[in-house]
Enzyme design. Structure first.
Site, short mmCIF file in Angstrom:
data_model
loop_
_atom_site.label_atom_id
_atom_site.label_comp_id
_atom_site.label_asym_id
_atom_site.label_seq_id
_atom_site.Cartn_x
_atom_site.Cartn_y
_atom_site.Cartn_z
N ASP A 110 45.23 36.21 8.25
CA ASP A 110 45.82 35.90 6.71
C ASP A 110 45.24 36.74 5.93
O ASP A 110 45.67 37.36 4.87
CB ASP A 110 45.36 34.40 6.47
N LYS A 152 46.68 39.87 3.44
CA LYS A 152 46.37 40.03 2.02
C LYS A 152 45.77 41.35 1.71
O LYS A 152 46.31 41.88 0.61
CB LYS A 152 45.44 38.87 1.63
#
Ligand code: ADP
Ligand code: ASP
Ligand code: MG
Length: 810
Positions: free
Chosen positions: A672, A676
C-alpha cells in the site's frame, strides 16, 4: 382600459373559473376579458377531428366526454335556475353543431383546413359562453364579429375599425366584455383560427385596437421564467423583459406567450404583464419597451425547441450561384416552412437551416427541386438532412455590452461533453442560438442555466460507488452538510446514484439521504456494465462519479466517464497507481474533456498532500525528495506495540478499528505504501511504476503466500522476535517507522528506526507525515502531518475533492 387574457389552464375547471371571476371583479379599471378554451379542450378537438377523418367511430366517445365536461361546468357554475337553463340551451346548441360537423367529417373521411378550424373554434366559443355566465354582469363579445383575417394574416385595418365600432361606448358601467380568443373570420366569412396558443394574440389585437393601458396574460405560472419550468426546476420569474427579449424567447419555444402577440402591443408601446391566476398577488413579469440596463443580468432567459431538423445546402462555393439565399427562403416560404435558425459559413460554402421535424421532409423536397439543375450538374451537393436535434437560444439585450458570452457558453457545453452542431448569433447580439442532439437538450439547458448564474444555486450531481466505511461515512457527511452548503455556498449537492457490489439505486431528482440504506436495499441488481450504462444513460449535467471502492473493475470505467463529461473523485488508489501510461492517459483525457480527476485521499487520507505538491509545481517549484510515513496502519501498529500488547494483537486492533485494508497484508507487505509513493512521485512529476520501488519486507514471505485465515493463525509466532527488537529500541530511545522515500531516482519503502532528533520520531497513533524537499523548501523541507487513516477523515477528504469540483464549474 385593460385587456385581460385567461389561458386554458385558468379556465380548466369550475374552481379556476371562480378564481377568474374574482380577479375580474376586483379590477378598478374597465376591463375586456379574453378567454381560451377550457384547458386541454383544443388538443382534444384536434384528436376528435383526426379520428373522425380516419373514420374511427371512437371519436364519438371523446365528443361525449367533451359534452359532459362543458355541461358539468355549466351546472357547477350557474346551476339549473333561469340563467342556467339559458346557458345550457346555448351550450347544447353549440355542441350539437359540433356533433354534426364531426359526423360530416367521419362520413366523408376528409378534413379540409376550414372544417378543422371550424371544429377547433368550438373550444373558445363554448368557454366564453360559460365564463360570461359565471362572471355575472358580463356580456359576450363574439370575436368572429370583429377579428378579420386575410390570406393567413390579421387584417388590422378592418379589425381595428370593427373593434372600434363594437366597443364604442364601452366603459365604466358596461357589463364586462368577455371575448373568445383564438378565432376569427376570413375574407369569405369562414371561421379561421390564429394558430395554437392564439388567444394571446386575440388579446393583443384588442389591446392595440382599444389603446389599452396594459395587456395582462393570466396563466398558471408566476410569470415569464428564466427557462421552461417543466425542464429546469431552478428557473425563476424574470421581473422584466424588453419586447425584443420576449420576442426572441417566445420565437424559440417559450410557450408562455404566443409569439405574434408581441407585435400589436409593441407597436403601440403597450406593456404586457404575465400573471398567475392561481397566485394573483405575485407581481409577475413586465414586458415593455424598457431602456437597456447594462447593470442588469447579461442573460435573461433560455428557451428551446425540441425535435428540429437541420437542412444543409452546400457546395465547394455558393458564391458564384446567383441569389442563393433568396431562392432558399422563397422556396421555403412557398411551403409555409418556418426557419428557426440559419447558420452560414463566412466562406459561403454552405448554409444550414433549422426547421421543425414535421417540416423537414417538405423542406428537403422543395430545396432539392429549387436547386435541381445545380445538383444535377454537381455544383451543389444533394440536400443533407439531420434529424433528432434540438435548438436552444440564450437571450439578453445586455449581451452586446459584454465580451466572451459565446466563449463561456461553448466552454460550459464542452466541459459537459455536449457538442454544438450549428450555431448562429443574431446581428442584434441579443440572442445566440445553437443546435445540439436532442438527447442532450435537458442537460444543455441545465448547464447553461446554472453556468450563467441564472439559478439561485449551483448543482453537483453525484454517483457514489461503494458504501463501505468510507462511502457510508461520505453519505452521512453529505446528508449533514447538504442544507448548509445550499444556504451558505449556494451549492446544491444531489446524490443521484448509490451503488454497492450487487445493488444500485438511481434517482435524477436526488436520493433522500435520510433513507438511502432502505432505498439501496430495494434498488436494482447491478453489474459493472449496467453501472456504466446507467451513469452514462442518465446523461446528467455537472456529474461526479465518486469511487469509494477498492475495485480494479470500477477503475476501468473512469476513462469512459471522462469522455462523457463526468468528473471522477477516487478514494480507490488502483487507477492512480496503475501502469504509468494508464495514469497519464486518464489525466490527459480528463484535462482534454475539461473534467476533473481527483484522488487526494489516495495518500494520507484527508491531508492536503497531493494538492500541495500540485500547487508547488504549478507555481514553478520542483520536488526533489520525498520522505514520508504514509501507512497509518503500520504507524498505528508500531506505536501501539508494547510489552503488554504483542505485534499480532496490534494488527488485529488496526483491522478492527478500520485503520487497515480488509486484508492487512496489503499494509504489512508495504504494498500500500509502494502505491502511495508511486502516486506522490508521479504527481511530483516523476515517471515511475510500482516495480521501480524497492520494498524491503519486515515479515517473512510465507505469511503472504498463505490464506488469510492461516495468516491470522500464524501471526502470533512473530510476537517474540518483535518483542526482542522492541526492548532493544527502548533502550536506544528509538522508534520504528515504515518509511517511503524518493530520492535521486531511487524509490524505497522500508522499516527504519529514528531517534528523538528526527521529525519522524514522535508521530502519534495512525498519523502520517510527509517531508517535501523542493528547490524552494531546501534547507528546511516542508512538513505535512496529521491523521492519515480512518473512515471519517478519508470521507472528509473525498468530500473536499467533490467541493473543489463545484469551484471549477462556477
Ligand atoms: P395558457 O393555458 O395560460 O395559455 P400555456 O400553457 O400556453 O398557458 O403557457 C404557460 C406554460 O408555459 C407554463 O405552464 C409553462 O409550463 C410553460 N412555459 C414554457 N416556457 C416557459 C417560460 N420561459 N416561462 C414560463 N412558462 C413557460
Ligand atoms: N385554445 C387554443 C389552443 O389551445 C388557443 C389558446 O389557448 O391560446 O391553442
Ligand atoms: Mg398559451
Amino acid at each position: 382600459m385593460k385587456v385581460l387574457k385567461f389561458g386554458g389552464s385558468s379556465v380548466a375547471t369550475s374552481e379556476s373559473i371562480l378564481k377568474v371571476k374574482s380577479i375580474v371583479q376586483s379590477q378598478d379599471d374597465v376591463v375586456v376579458v379574453v378567454v381560451s378554451a377550457l384547458g386541454g379542450v383544443t388538443d382534444e378537438l384536434v384528436r376528435i377531428a383526426a379520428l373522425a377523418e380516419s373514420a374511427d367511430a371512437s371519436y364519438l366517445e371523446k365528443l361525449q366526454a367533451l359534452r359532459k365536461r362543458h355541461v358539468d361546468a355549466c351546472d357547477e357554475l350557474v346551476g339549473s335556475g333561469k340563467d342556467g337553463k339559458l346557458l345550457r340551451l346555448a351550450v347544447d346548441s353549440l355542441l350539437n353543431e359540433l356533433d354534426s360537423i364531426c359526423r360530416g367529417v367521419f362520413l366523408l373521411k376528409v378534413l379540409p383546413e376550414k372544417s378543422r378550424d371550424q371544429i377547433l373554434s368550438y373550444g373558445e366559443r363554448l368557454s366564453s359562453l360559460i365564463v360570461t355566465a359565471a362572471v355575472g354582469h358580463a356580456e359576450l363579445y363574439d370575436s368572429l364579429d370583429f377579428i378579420r383575417m386575410d390570406e393567413g394574416h390579421v387584417d388590422f385595418e378592418r379589425t381595428n375599425k370593427l373593434v372600434a365600432e363594437k366597443f364604442a361606448g364601452y366603459g365604466d358601467n358596461s357589463p364586462v366584455a368577455i371575448v373568445p380568443g383564438f378565432i376569427a373570420r376570413d375574407g369569405a366569412g369562414d371561421i379561421v383560427t390564429l394558430g395554437r396558443g392564439g388567444s394571446d394574440y386575440t388579446a393583443s389585437i384588442l389591446a392595440s385596437a382599444l389603446d389599452a393601458s396594459v395587456l395582462e396574460i393570466w396563466t398558471d405560472v408566476d410569470g415569464f421564467m428564466s427557462a421552461d419550468p417543466r425542464i429546469i426546476k431552478t428557473s425563476y420569474v424574470i421581473d422584466e423583459l424588453t419586447y425584443e427579449e420576449a420576442t426572441e424567447l417566445c420565437n424559440f419555444g417559450a410557450k408562455v406567450v404566443y409569439p405574434p402577440t408581441l407585435y400589436p402591443v409593441c407597436q403601440k408601446k403597450i406593456p404586457i404583464r404575465v400573471k398567475n391566476t392561481f397566485n394573483p398577488e405575485a407581481p409577475g413579469t413586465l414586458i415593455h419597451e424598457g431602456g437597456a440596463n447594462p447593470e442588469g443580468r447579461v442573460i435573461k432567459g433560455i428557451s428551446s425547441i425540441d425535435n428540429i431538423s437541420l437542412i444543409t445546402l452546400s457546395a465547394t462555393s455558393l458564391v458564384g450561384i446567383i441569389g442563393v439565399d433568396q431562392r432558399i427562403f422563397t422556396a421555403l416560404a412557398s411551403e409555409s416552412i418556418n426557419v428557426f435558425l440559419v447558420s452560414q459559413s463566412a466562406s459561403e460554402t454552405g448554409i444550414s437551416l433549422g426547421v421543425s421535424a414535421s417540416d423537414a421532409e417538405k423542406a428537403c423536397k422543395v430545396l432539392s427541386k429549387t436547386f435541381a439543375s445545380e445538383i444535377a450538374s454537381g455544383a451543389v451537393y444533394p440536400v443533407k438532412r439531420e434529424d433528432e436535434l434540438a435548438a436552444i437560444a440564450i437571450v439578453g439585450e445586455n449581451m452586446k455590452h459584454h465580451c466572451g458570452i459565446a466563449g463561456k457558453l461553448f466552454s460550459i457545453l464542452g466541459r459537459n461533453g455536449i457538442s454544438i452542431i450549428a450555431c448562429a448569433q443574431g446581428a442584434s447580439e441579443s440572442n445566440i442560438s445553437f443546435v445540439v442532439e436532442r438527447e442532450y437538450l435537458r442537460k444543455s439547458l441545465n448547464v447553461i442555466h446554472e453556468g450563467f448564474f441564472l439559478s439561485e444555486y449551483q448543482e453537483l450531481n453525484l454517483f457514489i460507488c461503494g458504501v463501505g466505511t468510507v462511502g457510508g461515512q461520505l453519505i452521512e457527511q453529505i446528508a449533514l452538510q447538504q442544507d448548509k452548503l445550499k444556504r451558505r455556498r449556494s451549492l446544491k449537492i444531489n446524490v443521484v446514484g448509490i451503488a454497492r457490489s450487487s445493488k444500485a439505486v438511481f434517482d435524477r431528482g436526488g436520493i433522500d439521504l435520510a433513507h438511502w440504506k432502505e432505498a439501496l436495499a430495494e434498488g436494482m441488481p447491478i453489474t459493472l456494465a449496467r453501472l456504466r450504462e446507467e451513469v452514462l444513460g442518465m446523461n446528467i449535467f455537472n456529474s461526479v462519479f465518486v469511487d469509494c471502492t477498492a475495485s480494479a473493475d470500477v477503475s476501468t470505467l473512469y476513462e469512459d466517464f471522462f469522455n462523457h463529461g463526468i468528473s471522477v473523485v477516487a478514494a480507490n488508489k488502483i487507477a492512480a497507481s496503475s501502469e504509468y501510461q494508464n495514469y497519464r492517459n486518464l489525466k490527459k483525457t480528463a484535462r482534454r474533456r475539461g473534467v476533473k480527476f481527483l484522488f487526494e485521499t489516495n495518500v494520507g487520507a484527508g491531508l492536503p498532500i497531493i494538492n500541495t505538491i500540485n500547487s508547488l509545481r504549478n507555481s514553478g517549484d520542483h520536488v526533489q525528495k520525498i520522505e514520508a510515513v504514509l501507512s497509518g496502519t503500520l504507524n498505528f501498529i508500531f506505536n501501539t506495540i508494547s510489552k503488554d500488547i504483542p505485534f499480532s494483537e496490534t494488527v488485529r486492533m488496526a483491522k478492527e478499528q478500520g485503520f487497515s485494508e480488509p486484508d492487512p497484508r496489503i499494509d504489512l507487505s508495504g504494498k500500500d505504501v509502494v502505491r502511495k509513493l508511486v502516486i506522490l512521485s508521479r504527481e511530483a512529476g516523476y515517471e515511475v511504476n510500482q516495480e521501480d520501488v524497492v520494498a524491503e519486507p519486515f515479515i517473512p514471505q510465507e505469511f503472504f503466500d498463505c490464506s488469510l485465515d492461516e495468516f491470522w493463525k500464524k501471526l502470533p509466532s512473530l510476537d517474540a522476535e518483535f518483542e526482542r527488537q522492541r526492548q532493544q529500541l527502548e533502550k536506544e530511545h528509538k522508534h520504528w517507522r515504515f518509511v517511503a522515500k524518493m530520492d535521486d531516482g531511487k524509490y524505497t519503502v522500508s522499516l527504519r528506526t529514528f531517534d528523538e532528533h528526527h521529525s519522524f520520531y514522535s508521530l502519534d497513533g495512525s498519523n502520517n507525515i510527509v517531508l517535501l524537499t523542493t528547490e524552494r523548501y531546501h534547507d528546511h523541507p516542508m512538513l505535512i502531518q496529521g491523521y492519515g487513516a480512518g473512515a471519517s477523515v478519508t470521507a472528509a477528504g473525498v468530500f473536499a475533492d467533490i467541493i473543489s469540483i463545484a469551484n471549477v464549474t462556477n
